[in-house]
Design a protein around this motif. Sequence first.
Motif, mmCIF file in Angstrom:
data_model
loop_
_atom_site.group_PDB
_atom_site.id
_atom_site.type_symbol
_atom_site.label_atom_id
_atom_site.label_comp_id
_atom_site.label_asym_id
_atom_site.label_seq_id
_atom_site.Cartn_x
_atom_site.Cartn_y
_atom_site.Cartn_z
ATOM 1 N N GLY A 109 0.274 -0.176 4.495
ATOM 2 C CA GLY A 109 1.115 -0.357 3.683
ATOM 3 C C GLY A 109 0.480 0.261 2.257
ATOM 4 N N THR A 165 4.332 -3.617 -0.826
ATOM 5 C CA THR A 165 4.171 -2.988 0.219
ATOM 6 C C THR A 165 3.613 -3.526 1.000
ATOM 7 O OG1 THR A 165 2.683 -1.447 -0.772
ATOM 8 C CG2 THR A 165 4.575 -0.814 -0.821
ATOM 9 N N THR A 166 3.840 -3.350 2.639
ATOM 10 C CA THR A 166 3.178 -3.681 3.461
ATOM 11 C C THR A 166 3.241 -2.788 4.667
ATOM 12 O OG1 THR A 166 3.233 -6.119 4.818
ATOM 13 C CG2 THR A 166 5.790 -4.327 4.319
ATOM 14 N N ARG A 200 0.660 -9.600 0.383
ATOM 15 C CA ARG A 200 2.270 -8.946 0.451
ATOM 16 C C ARG A 200 3.297 -9.340 -0.375
ATOM 17 N NH1 ARG A 200 -0.475 -7.202 5.531
ATOM 18 N NH2 ARG A 200 -2.003 -5.539 5.013
ATOM 19 N N ASP A 246 1.494 -4.906 -4.794
ATOM 20 C CA ASP A 246 2.474 -5.902 -3.766
ATOM 21 C C ASP A 246 3.523 -6.250 -2.735
ATOM 22 O OD1 ASP A 246 0.185 -8.568 -5.422
ATOM 23 O OD2 ASP A 246 -0.012 -6.631 -4.020
#
Length: 342
Positions: A235, A222-223, A245, A220
């Motif tokens: 992401g 990353t986005t 995220r 989680d």
Amino acid sequence: MERRWRILGGCGLIAGIFLFVQLGALALVQPFESAGYQAVEDPSDPTNSLMYIGAILVATAVMLLAFRYDVDQFIRGLIVFSSAWLSLYVFQVLVPPVFTYAGINVVAALLALGLGTALLVYPEWYVIDGAGAVMGAAAAGLFGISFGVLPALVLLTVLAVYDAVSVYGTEHMLTLASGVMDLRVPVVLVIPMTLSYSYLDATTPNPTTEDETSDDSTADDTTEGATGTGEADEGDDVHADPLERDALFIGLGDAIIPSILVASAAFFASSDVLSVFGVPLPALTAMIGSYVGLTILLWMVLKGRAHAGLPLLNGGTIAGYIVGALAAGISLVDAFGLGPYL
């Protein structure tokens, strides 16, 4: 519900950084002009924009080659140096020259050196965002006094088209985004969604591929985000719930490019143009238009897809500028800076 409030807080932080860049650029245009920082002899010449666009294309090609041949640390050093150099412009006009050496404001130079050192030694998200905000205000102010309204409009229009092509067409900006995020430099702003988030500890997002990790502690981190030229990228998990995220990423160029028109519209406005809170109406409505574009962009990004940012941001800024110019009684010919050519 808590996640939704965090997303709203993150979007608010993005809007705050954009506002800092715009207000900073507006505050810096006069000091920059007085300090002789105007970069061109004729700010009304639209070919100034074409030269800058050519420089962007060359820089993009150099960065892609650097990432391909594994010399990306050279790019990191160059960007950190550029950040410190741009911040020096700001500090030199804001910090009184109490101590000088060889014509250099020593305190301003030390502050700029400290900013560059912090980026090299401890590139946590707040260091990157703080440096990016200062860098963005400086860049927008410098280009604002160097580009008249017509060159600024040409710049925003061409870069919006280029951004769309590079994201939806060639997709080379996705590769560039992946490489830039690895460098941890203020080309990409990092917006945390959790109080415990650390950019130094997070898995660096790869906007060109789907998630290949199985570690729940990093999946989680990353986005979606935007590269320095403005596109929102996917992401690690392109199908992840946006509310799950831990961070958002958005390109610093998304804040700088629209702000150039804002600064230009304010700096080159005639003295009799209606002003609100000291800001010429066309510049103020350009700011409002940029936030309309930003709102739509963030709404689209949070739906979980990749999008080019500059078409919306630049489009909103240009539309806002035109509305404000017409409301201030400026003809379309003068609003577009076409008077000398007609």
